[in-house]
Scaffold this active site. Structure first.
Site, mmCIF file in Angstrom:
data_model
loop_
_atom_site.group_PDB
_atom_site.id
_atom_site.type_symbol
_atom_site.label_atom_id
_atom_site.label_comp_id
_atom_site.label_asym_id
_atom_site.label_seq_id
_atom_site.Cartn_x
_atom_site.Cartn_y
_atom_site.Cartn_z
ATOM 1 N N SER A 48 18.896 16.651 58.171
ATOM 2 C CA SER A 48 18.580 17.156 56.828
ATOM 3 C C SER A 48 18.380 15.994 55.864
ATOM 4 C CB SER A 48 19.697 18.072 56.318
ATOM 5 O OG SER A 48 20.931 17.383 56.299
ATOM 6 N N GLU A 117 19.292 20.284 68.875
ATOM 7 C CA GLU A 117 19.016 21.664 68.461
ATOM 8 C C GLU A 117 18.504 22.506 69.624
ATOM 9 O OE1 GLU A 117 16.487 21.974 65.042
ATOM 10 O OE2 GLU A 117 17.822 20.744 63.803
ATOM 11 N N GLU A 185 23.867 28.208 62.773
ATOM 12 C CA GLU A 185 23.232 28.143 61.445
ATOM 13 C C GLU A 185 22.487 29.426 61.090
ATOM 14 O OE1 GLU A 185 21.134 24.541 60.481
ATOM 15 O OE2 GLU A 185 20.276 25.411 58.663
#
Ligand code: KIV
Length: 261
Positions: A48, A117, A185
């Site tokens: 991020s 991820e 998430e």
């Protein structure tokens, strides 16, 4: 006492503190020092930072070299928390060998673990290999921002039964492959609760309700530094406005001759 992967792995087992795990992100030495001194259990150099620190619209442009610079800087600021670093887009997707090389570079930069991820077969295979080579892995399922183009935006995932079943199966496969904890998430709270109950390793939620074993937020959001915050973030300070006002005061004092005295 410094936090270790082993301690996180055994968090849910008897004899280990059962209070929720607190995770915050960092992108440079100062943010690393701040969240470490605040007592975060895990400091995540999350990709991020591509958005909050480098100004990109997504995490996709971030390179391995960008991440290594940030990881080394954060390492110099973190003394107690466990330091986990994200593998950027395209640094691990291409092959198991590339994943090992990218993760190895992160460990050489001072990371104690890496985060990847997704939970499909290809990711699970990479996790298995990394763990076999002694590289601890944090998983990440649900809204995985590196797949933003596939999702058509930063949208909540797991809203249909089919999606929810898939995300649960992915989390279980990541645990089987040796992940030591998993970020969930932007998924429904009841799905996060079911995943948390079904795993022996901790879950770390972000926009996933209160039933996870820990919570993570992006530090720029927590501090009110980012220009925009996602709906699930909680903003604990308004440092952006305070910083603008301090800088304005400096400019004004220079122009008026008040500074230096
Ligand atoms: O990149 C990041 O900061 C993250 C957290 C939000 C989990 O992956």
């Amino acid at each position: 006492m410094a936090v270790s992967v082993d301690r996180i792995l055994r968090w849910k087992q008897a004899g280990v503190p059962t209070q929720p795990i607190a995770v915050l992100t960092a992108w440079d030495v100062m943010s690393g020092q701040i969240v470490d001194q605040a007592g975060a259990d895990i400091v995540l150099v999350g990709d991020s930072l591509a958005m909050v620190a480098l100004g990109y619209d997504t995490t996709l442009p971030l390179t391995l070299e960008d991440m290594l610079i940030c990881a080394r800087a954060v390492r110099r600021g973190v003394k107690n928390a466990l330091l986990v670093v994200d593998l950027p887009f395209l640094s691990y997707q291409t092959s198991v060998e590339d994943a090992i090389r990218a993760a190895g570079c992160m460990l050489k930069a001072g990371a104690q673990a890496v985060k990847l991820e997704g939970g499909h077969e290809g990711v699970v295979e990479r996790v298995r290999h990394l763990v076999q080579w002694g590289i601890p892995v944090m998983g990440h399922v649900g809204l995985t921002p590196q797949s933003v183009n596939q999702f058509g935006g930063f949208r909540k995932q797991g809203k249909t039964q089919t999606e929810a079943d898939r995300i649960l199966a992915e989390a279980q496969a990541l645990e089987q492959a040796g992940a030591f904890c998993i970020v969930l998430e932007h998924i429904p709270a009841d799905l996060a609760r079911d995943i948390t109950k079904s795993l022996g390793i901790p879950t770390i939620g972000i926009g996933a309700g209160s039933h996870c074993d820990g919570q993570v937020l992006v530090t720029a959001d927590v501090l009110g530094l980012s220009a925009w915050q996602p709906p699930f973030a909680k903003v604990y300070a308004n440092l952006r406005q305070q910083a603008i006002e301090a800088a304005q005061q400096f400019c004004g004092e220079v122009r008026s001759g008040k500074f230096p005295v």
